[in-house]
Design an enzyme around this catalytic site. Structure first.
Site, PDB file in Angstrom:
ATOM      1  N   GLU A  72      -4.578  13.174   0.583  1.00  0.00           N
ATOM      2  CA  GLU A  72      -5.474  12.450   1.128  1.00  0.00           C
ATOM      3  C   GLU A  72      -6.855  12.604   0.440  1.00  0.00           C
ATOM      4  OE1 GLU A  72      -5.558  13.886   5.318  1.00  0.00           O
ATOM      5  OE2 GLU A  72      -3.578  12.832   5.591  1.00  0.00           O
ATOM      6  N   ASP A 126      -1.251   9.609   0.828  1.00  0.00           N
ATOM      7  CA  ASP A 126      -2.359   9.352   1.605  1.00  0.00           C
ATOM      8  C   ASP A 126      -2.212   8.238   2.769  1.00  0.00           C
ATOM      9  OD1 ASP A 126      -5.111   9.251   2.079  1.00  0.00           O
ATOM     10  OD2 ASP A 126      -5.652   9.427   0.086  1.00  0.00           O
ATOM     11  N   GLU A 196       5.133   9.020   6.117  1.00  0.00           N
ATOM     12  CA  GLU A 196       5.079   9.588   7.680  1.00  0.00           C
ATOM     13  C   GLU A 196       5.136   8.552   8.521  1.00  0.00           C
ATOM     14  OE1 GLU A 196       1.396  12.087   7.277  1.00  0.00           O
ATOM     15  OE2 GLU A 196       1.870  12.684   5.326  1.00  0.00           O
TER      16      GLU A 196
END
Ligand code: CA
Ligand code: CA
Length: 516
Positions: A72, A126, A196
């Site tokens: 990120e 990210d 994710e």
């Protein structure tokens, strides 16, 4: 026997400040007399970064197959994405070391792994990976890190093996943008991790049957994509098992509900083709209207020529709260598009520092009605608040833009001039178009009303815009029936032409989420 992925070595969150920042005894950042945070000097922070990475990677060893080295690091929807340094999130690591903290982090991890002869892949990870501006900045960065490593070491081994797409999506995510990001990563010779995955749907833990099906449709579309690119995708990891324990539990994002029962999403993942055959996604209906030919004066007052243009209601709410609404008219000439927006608000507020959280109007234009999933030439988002402060997405579209605002109590009228950039407009040309009213109150946006779009994705996805046809004069609505008012003289002028269809087909994607 599970394979384990390591997450995460360097992140702006959840590591102690002292790694990169000067702190007091309680670990809180020290500040100078102006209140600015004091960071460590570059060498000290760099040493901490290397020690941390080396220690963790050596401790875990080859029990993992891969590491997220940096997580990120990029801003959302960066306005100038080809400049990846400018697009970086301003974190403690960034301030203490500079933009090359990413290169140093990957190099430190690579050194430890190579010393031990381990076979462990290194990833940059990210979210909002479907946003093409963010994806561009990430790709530019990783490309440069790998080029620099090859130059410095002469090694044909990559410094960064792949990019992790977190894939925290929602019902308005456009699979075309996911495809574009996957192809962008593969185009750099890199591996793709789906790291994710979850899809938000519904609110407060409630998921209607329709929402559950739409969630299944998006899962199915994603898995069709993942299968198509399976040779390049190293893993698909769900971010949790059941809705009850998800980090986004309120939005029921996973394959199993809180009672561990399989949802439609489960069957969508098991057999995407069959699921989409059984539940074909409804296509989004775009509203149609017209812009009339004419050139107004940009002063916030309604010139006579505006009466030639059709009235567009700005009254479809993206938000559960139904606040400010209004109307818009659109004119065009050889050089510009003109938009006049009347806003009815009950309280004017521009106290937020974020432009879209202020009372403001937005105009979305796609000069060729491309229906593309992401912005390109001739596509822009123009915002003006009630104090006539403009903002632009992308930033490069500001040239030649003019606006004027007249405030009347808590209502206001905005008149704008938007130069055409890629087309020479002519009669019957169609453009993609929308108008949005942001209603702020007490420092934040409470309500969003649009002419067409209900998804809230217009800031990154032109396929959600409505369609305007450029005409010489908009067909006027037929007078309501019944006797005419006495004393009204007969107006000369064109007869009532065919009424352009306000095809008020409620679009099915009415998720009340607002991302920007
Ligand atoms: Ca005017
Ligand atoms: Ca307001």
């Amino acid at each position: 026997g599970f394979k384990v992925h390591g997450h995460v070595l360097v992140w702006h969150a959840q590591s102690p400040n002292w790694l990169h920042t000067q702190v007091d005894e309680s670990g809180n950042p020290l500040r100078d007399e102006n209140g600015n945070v004091l960071y460590l000097d570059r060498d000290t922070a760099l040493q901490n970064l290397r020690t941390h990475i080396r220690t963790v990677v050596e401790t875990i060893g080859d029990r993992v197959i891969s590491w997220d080295v940096v997580n990120e690091a990029m801003n959302d929807n960066p306005p100038n994405p080809t400049d990846w340094r400018d697009s970086l999130r301003r974190s403690g690591w960034y301030y203490a070391i500079g933009p090359d903290y990413l290169y140093e982090a990957f190099k430190a991890a690579r050194e430890v792994i190579d010393e031990h002869g381990w076979d462990i892949e290194l990833y940059y990870n990210d979210y909002n990976d479907d946003n093409q501006n963010k994806a561009t900045a990430i790709a530019e960065m990783v490309k440069e890190l790998n080029e620099r490593y090859a130059e410095e070491t002469g090694s044909d081994k990559k410094l960064v093996d792949g990019i992790g797409m977190q894939a925290h999506y929602n019902l308005n995510t456009n699979p075309a943008n996911v495809r574009a990001s996957i192809e962008r990563i593969i185009g750099l010779g890199l591996k793709v991790g789906i790291t994710e995955l979850d899809i938000m749907a519904g609110t407060n833990g409630a998921l209607s049957e329709e929402q559950a099906i739409r969630q299944g449709q998006l899962y199915a579309q994603l898995f069709q994509l993942y299968k198509e690119y399976a040779d390049h995708i190293t893993r698909v990891t769900f971010w949790g098992l059941d809705d009850g324990t998800s980090w986004r539990s309120a939005n029921s994002p996973l394959l199993f509900d809180s009672r561990f029962q399989a949802k439609p999403a489960y069957y969508a993942v098991i057999d995407p083709d069959k699921f989409l055959e059984d539940h074909p996604p409804a296509s989004r209906e775009a509203l149609q209207a017209t812009a009339a030919y004419g050139t107004p004066v940009i002063d916030g007052e309604e010139d006579e020529v505006w009466s030639k243009a059709e009235v567009l209601p700005i009254a479809r709410y993206q938000t559960a709260h139904n606040g400010a609404k209004g109307t818009a008219r659109v004119l065009w000439d050889e050089d510009n598009l003109y938009v006049l927006v009347h806003v009815e608000d009950t309280e004017l507020d521009r106290s937020s520092t974020v432009a879209h959280e202020q009372d403001s109007i937005e105009v979305f234009v796609d000069e060729t009605n491309s229906k593309a999933a992401s912005y390109g030439p001739g596509v822009g988002q123009y915002r003006v608040n009630y104090e006539n402060e403009p903002s632009f997405n992308p930033g490069s579209i500001s040239e030649g833009f003019e606006s004027a605002v007249v405030v009347n109590g808590t209502n206001y009228t905005v008149e704008v001039k938007i130069p055409f950039k890629t087309i020479e407009p002519s009669e019957n040309h169609k453009i993609g178009f929308d108008v949005q009213i942001n209603d702020a109150q007490g420092g934040s946006r409470r309500s969003v009303a649009n002419w067409n779009d209900l998804t809230g994705q217009g800031w990154q996805d032109p396929s959600v815009f409505g369609v305007l046809t450029l005409v010489l004069e908009s067909p006027q609505p037929e007078e309501p029936g019944g006797p005419e008012e006495p004393g009204e003289p007969e107006e000369p002028g064109p007869g009532p032409g065919p009424r352009p269809g306000y095809a008020y087909v409620p679009i099915s994607t009415s998720e009340p989420t607002v991302n920007e």
